[in-house]
Design an enzyme around this catalytic site. Structure first.
Site, PDB file in Angstrom:
ATOM      1  N   GLU A 289       0.845  -1.645   0.115  1.00 44.64           N
ATOM      2  CA  GLU A 289       0.075  -0.373  -0.217  1.00 44.64           C
ATOM      3  C   GLU A 289       0.630   1.466  -0.247  1.00 44.64           C
ATOM      4  OE1 GLU A 289      -2.854  -0.486  -0.797  1.00 44.64           O
ATOM      5  OE2 GLU A 289      -3.044  -2.793  -0.224  1.00 44.64           O
ATOM      6  N   TYR A 376      -1.522  -7.551 -11.108  1.00 44.11           N
ATOM      7  CA  TYR A 376      -0.718  -7.458 -10.295  1.00 44.11           C
ATOM      8  C   TYR A 376       0.661  -8.130 -10.328  1.00 44.11           C
ATOM      9  CZ  TYR A 376      -4.347  -6.186  -7.067  1.00 44.11           C
ATOM     10  OH  TYR A 376      -5.302  -5.545  -5.955  1.00 44.11           O
TER      11      TYR A 376
END
Ligand code: BES
Ligand code: ZN
Length: 595
Positions: A289, A376
């Site tokens: 994050e 991803y």
């Protein structure tokens, strides 16, 4: 492909929102947010109206900056994209003020009763805008391509603390009659999916100069310990990606209903309480994050089809951060695990499936539902190929330059390719051919020239999984020194179904059902479901009724409904667990389990 955001009603070329001022209060009993969103508009010459996104909102009135009513029309509602709200622009200052309230079921806000929190005394509410849910709690142009700065004044009932993905101006404001008011401001323009608001019995603990933890007070000690390394992660991230441009980087631990592992809200990263393993073994989500502060937040994909730019760059940086902090072998383990998940996804979807491409066709689809592991891992793998071709140093300095050139902009894949050609490939046709950019971006499957990651530790783990599969007793496996990552990989590598006696043997030897690591517990329970293991049902039921993280919940239900053995369990457990789950997850599960 042409770079228009098809998931928003906005027509930013005509008139675009550049700043949002939110003045709202939380009615926790009625489960409604009520207030006014004042939007500053930049209109092109001759534009007569601005088009906003709304979903499940009740529009009360719309006025200009001086209070004069403005005419507006609402389009037909679409269950995913919501309703367009078209407002006639004022003659004077380009300001539109929308008075509105949310519905109790507006999916962008999740309301929890006091009993559903860790502390048990005070209710909790959190927003989740990613992918296209901000429009269900703020009427604005909810598009990745429309960056907006914002400020907010949030009034909450006594006992609650509000936090947002912004600078906190009044940590302890004093409004009327026991209510409390909190002020926020974010100067940097962001896409609306990054606007975040949470309120509850929230406390704060610093862990570094720019980093700290917000959590329900009942969880604060545990959380501050688990994430104590956050400042170092931030420092390593800066060493790789360049200066952190958002001021502070705090973290908010959410209740179990939070449907993701983490969410990269600027200045206020959200994380799932399932990361509180007690041994710091799951903190790579925090690195992930934090990496979004550059990839996704500094530059943002201009359409959801370019989503891989967001997650692919982030996973690449996450692995680099973990390499710097934990060494090459630990990082390689993460990368290998990712590639296994990618391979499994390609197998499941089909090697020719369009969703195994990086650039996705999302026409008519909810971008939040279309997420797989492909953007991803395949995205990060493309960057690895480029890195291997040009060398790490050159690639890293290219990346830093890219983050600067693209800062605070929304960009398409084509724009990134143009930048790469200009600043890295520099006309070297042989180099571009060796990378195979087209193949990576627009063709399905796993390209032959990926850099296959290797981990000696995980190779040993896979070897033990095979030995167990071919009959070696659990107690005789070479598992000394294994940590959570090894155990997760081991459980994922074991071939299913396993006969009941062998599962029991594994469970008795290693006590997976009592694991404090949610990834290990999940891998164990999935193995049990795939093997129709009756004794695991109470554990599965406990897990699914206490954790709302989609990554765990969806595959477990999907595995349960695959058999006549599991289906009745799935139906019973879903009936019990449904109130815990986030609206978007509950809707997806209805498709799997049946409503
Ligand atoms: N931005 C995502 C979460 C997200 C993705 C929300 C798609 C809505 C739609 C976040 O950064 C993320 O990728 N979280 C992962 C963890 C990560 C370590 C792979 C998650 O939640 O599992
Ligand atoms: Zn992410």
């Amino acid at each position: 492909v042409n770079g228009r955001d098809i998931h928003s009603h906005a027509r930013p070329d005509e008139a675009r929102v550049v700043h949002l001022s939110l003045d709202a209060s939380l009615d926790v009993e009625a489960r409604r947010l009520r207030g006014r969103a004042t939007l500053r508009i930049e209109a092109s010459p001759g534009a007569e109206a601005v088009t906003l996104d709304t979903r499940d909102l009740r529009i009360v009135a719309i006025s200009d900056g001086s209070g004069a009513a403005l005419p507006f029309t609402l389009g037909d509602p679409d269950p995913v994209f919501g309703r367009a709200l078209r407002v006639t622009l004022p003659d004077g200052e380009p300001v539109v003020a929308v008075d509105y309230e949310t519905e109790p079921g507006s999916p962008g806000l999740h309301w929890l009763a006091a009993e559903q929190t860790a502390g048990g005394r005070i209710p909790f509410v959190f927003s989740q805008g990613h992918a296209i849910l901000t429009r269900s709690w703020i009427p604005t142009q909810d598009s990745v391509a429309v960056r907006q700065s914002y400020d907010a004044r949030i009034t909450v009932p006594e006992g609650m603390t509000a936090v947002m993905s912004a600078e906190h101006l009044t940590p302890d404001g004093v409004p009327a009659d026991g209510e409390r008011c909190f002020g926020f401001r974010l100067r940097e323009p962001i896409p609306p999916y990054l606007i975040a608001l949470a309120a509850g019995d929230i406390g704060f603990r610093p862990v570094g100069a720019r980093t700290g933890i917000f959590a329900e007070r009942a969880l604060l000690d545990r959380a501050a310990w688990e994430f104590a390394e956050m400042e170092r992660m931030l420092e390593e991230a800066e060493r790789i990606a360049g200066p952190y441009r958002w001021g502070r980087a705090d973290l908010l631990v959410l209740p179990p209903a939070f449907p993701f592992g983490g969410m990269e809200n600027p200045r206020l990263i959200y994380v799932s309480p399932t990361l509180l393993a007690g041994d710091r073994s799951l903190t790579t989500v925090v690195a992930h994050e934090l990496a979004h502060a550059w990839a996704g937040n500094l530059f943002t994909p201009a359409t959801w089809s370019d989503f891989w730019l967001n997650e692919g760059f982030t996973v690449y940086l996450e692995l680099r951060i973990q390499e710097a902090l934990q060494g090459a072998e630990r990082a390689a383990m993460l990368e290998v695990y990712g590639h296994r998940e990618w391979e499994a996804a390609v197998q499941r979807l089909g090697a020719d499936a369009p969703d195994t491409r990086l650039r996705l066709d999302l026409a008519g689809r909810d971008p939040g539902d279309a997420v797989t592991v492909v953007p991803y891992v395949k995205g990060a793998a493309l960057l690895r190929v480029i890195e291997a071709e040009v060398g790490r140093e050159r690639f890293t300095s290219y990346l830093r330059g890219w983050f600067e050139r693209a800062a605070f902009r929304s960009v398409t894949t084509a724009e990134w390719v143009a930048d790469l050609r200009e600043h890295l490939l520099a006309g070297d046709a042989g180099l571009e051919a060796r990378i195979g950019l087209r193949r990576w971006l627009d063709e399905p499957g796993v390209p032959e020239n990926r850099v296959v990651p290797r981990s000696v530790v995980l190779e040993a783990v896979e070897h033990e999984a095979e030995r167990f599969g071919s009959g070696t007793a659990a107690a005789r496996l070479a598992t000394d020194g294994w940590r959570a990552q090894e155990w997760r990989h081991f459980l994922t590598a074991i071939r299913t179904p396993l006969p009941g006696n062998r599962l029991r043997e594994l469970g008795d030897a290693f006590r997976f059902a009592a694991s404090a690591n949610a990834e290990v517990l999940f891998a164990w329970l999935r193995l049990a479901v795939r093997s129709h293991h009756d004794p695991a049902i109470p554990d599965i039921e406990r897990f699914l009724t206490s954790c709302g993280r989609a990554k765990f919940v969806r595959p477990l239900f999907a595995a349960l409904v695959e058999s006549a053995w599991g289906r009745p369990h799935a139906e019973r457990i879903f009936g019990r667990a449904r109130p815990l789950y986030h609206a978007a997850l509950a809707a997806a599960l209805e498709g799997i389990v049946g409503g």
